[in-house]
Design an enzyme around this catalytic site. Structure first.
Site, mmCIF file in Angstrom:
data_model
loop_
_atom_site.group_PDB
_atom_site.id
_atom_site.type_symbol
_atom_site.label_atom_id
_atom_site.label_comp_id
_atom_site.label_asym_id
_atom_site.label_seq_id
_atom_site.Cartn_x
_atom_site.Cartn_y
_atom_site.Cartn_z
ATOM 1 N N THR A 50 -3.796 -13.164 33.874
ATOM 2 C CA THR A 50 -2.535 -13.828 33.564
ATOM 3 C C THR A 50 -1.846 -13.183 32.369
ATOM 4 O OG1 THR A 50 -1.643 -15.885 32.635
ATOM 5 C CG2 THR A 50 -3.967 -15.513 32.295
ATOM 6 N N TYR B 90 -6.865 -21.513 27.672
ATOM 7 C CA TYR B 90 -6.686 -20.981 29.036
ATOM 8 C C TYR B 90 -6.603 -19.458 28.991
ATOM 9 C CZ TYR B 90 -4.318 -19.493 33.275
ATOM 10 O OH TYR B 90 -3.972 -18.811 34.407
#
Ligand code: UDP
Length: 333
Positions: free
Chosen positions: A118, A142
């Site tokens: 990501t 995250y």
């Protein structure tokens, strides 16, 4: 050159679209998903093995049964806010779960992996567009849970010969052109589904998180990439590894940024009605602008996004959400 691919998290948003692209390219697809956040009805392009990536015995059984040529690994939690309030859950699932998966792969002699990474691994960049060399400094658990995996993949490569392709997604958006699968999160926190759902459901108004950023209209800039373009990149990454390619990393974005207000205007254009909204405060940890340089994916994988103009993204998402509006939200279906 195809084969069998085991797809963890294949019942989720990006995973289900990739399964369709793999199947259409001639791959045999088997999904491995615990359905904690995935949806059984999104598994349409291969068999489903219900299992958890933290369950080594279940993974060993799946490897023995499926004998995959490669693994495409999407299974992960993906809410930034939840990762801040419950970091253990993110490191246990996203990081430790991936280690369990890697160990099961190594034990079974499966040496090729596509990993969903990501742009959250970059944190707040000094400048855009961001290349793969942009320093990685996540600002939430995250992002760290994914960056740790990137490091682990490098080390497993050196130690055990694992070949991996890390794909750093920017903002996945849109849906399958046939609306067979699409974006379904519970709860939904993402801009495009919320802007659309606001028009399909009474009494919901979108909150625009800040209009005082240093951008062309004061709202945040993101690089929205159509999920079927993402799927095409995954298919190319599989081909690349099957053909003997070395471990590699690619940004997956368009190189073009779009503001929150430009998304709202596109939803109004496609739907023909106005989006109810109000301006709210900034959301904690939102960088003003995230835009990819996707030159490397073009040069090495030959990947050029075909469907990521904003109106195509919104139109396909709109079609999917119209279909979804009539579906009762029953978990696990
Ligand atoms: N956003 C917003 N209102 C919402 C949800 C998102 O203004 O209800 C903004 C958010 O601040 C960001 C952009 O829309 O600038 C995209 O957010 P999203 O959560 O879809 O993806 P992210 O960029 O956080 O991965």
């Amino acid at each position: 050159m195809t084969g069998t691919v085991l797809v963890t998290g294949g019942a989720g948003y990006v995973g289900s679209h990739c399964c369709k692209a793999f199947r259409d390219a001639g791959w045999e697809v088997v999904v491995f998903d615990n359905l904690s956040r995935g949806w059984r009805d999104l598994v349409q392009f291969g068999d489903l093995i219900e299992g958890d990536i933290n369950d080594r015995a279940a993974l060993d059984r799946a490897m023995a049964e499926v004998k995959p040529d490669a693994v495409a690994h999407f299974a992960a939690y993906g809410y930034v806010g939840e990762s801040v309030s419950n970091p253990g859950m993110y490191y246990r699932n996203n990081t430790m779960g991936t280690m369990t998966l890697l160990d099961a792969m190594m034990a079974a002699g499966v040496d090729k992996l596509i990993f969903s990474s990501t742009c959250a691994t970059y944190g707040i960049p000094d400048k855009v567009p961001m290349t793969e060399e942009t320093p990685q400094s996540p600002i939430n658990p995250y992002g760290w849970s994914k960056l740790f995996v990137e490091k682990i993949l490098d080390d497993y490569g050196h130690a055990y010969g694992l070949r991996s392709v890390k794909l750093r997604y920017f903002n996945a958006a849109g849906a399958d052109f046939d609306a067979e699968v699409g974006e379904r999160h519970e709860p939904e926190t993402h801009l495009i589904p919320l802007a659309i759902q606001g028009q399909l459901k009474d009494g919901f108004a979108l909150t625009v998180f800040g209009d005082d950023f240093d951008t062309r209209d004061g709202t945040c800039v993101r690089d929205y990439i159509h999920v079927m373009d993402l799927a095409d990149a995954h298919k190319r990454a599989l081909d690349y590894l099957q053909a003997g390619g070395e471990s590699n990393v690619f940004n997956l974005g368009t190189g073009t940024g779009t503001t929150v207000m430009e998304i709202v205007e596109a939803v109004e254009r496609v739907s023909g009605s106005s989006v109810e909204r109000s301006i709210g405060p900034r959301r904690a940890g939102d960088p003003p602008a995230l835009v990819a340089s996707a030159d490397k994916a073009r040069d090495v994988l030959g990947w050029v996004p075909q469907h990521s103009d904003i109106d195509t993204i919104i139109r396909t998402a709109w079609n999917w959400h119209q279909k979804e509006a009539n579906r009762p939200l029953v978990k696990g279906l």
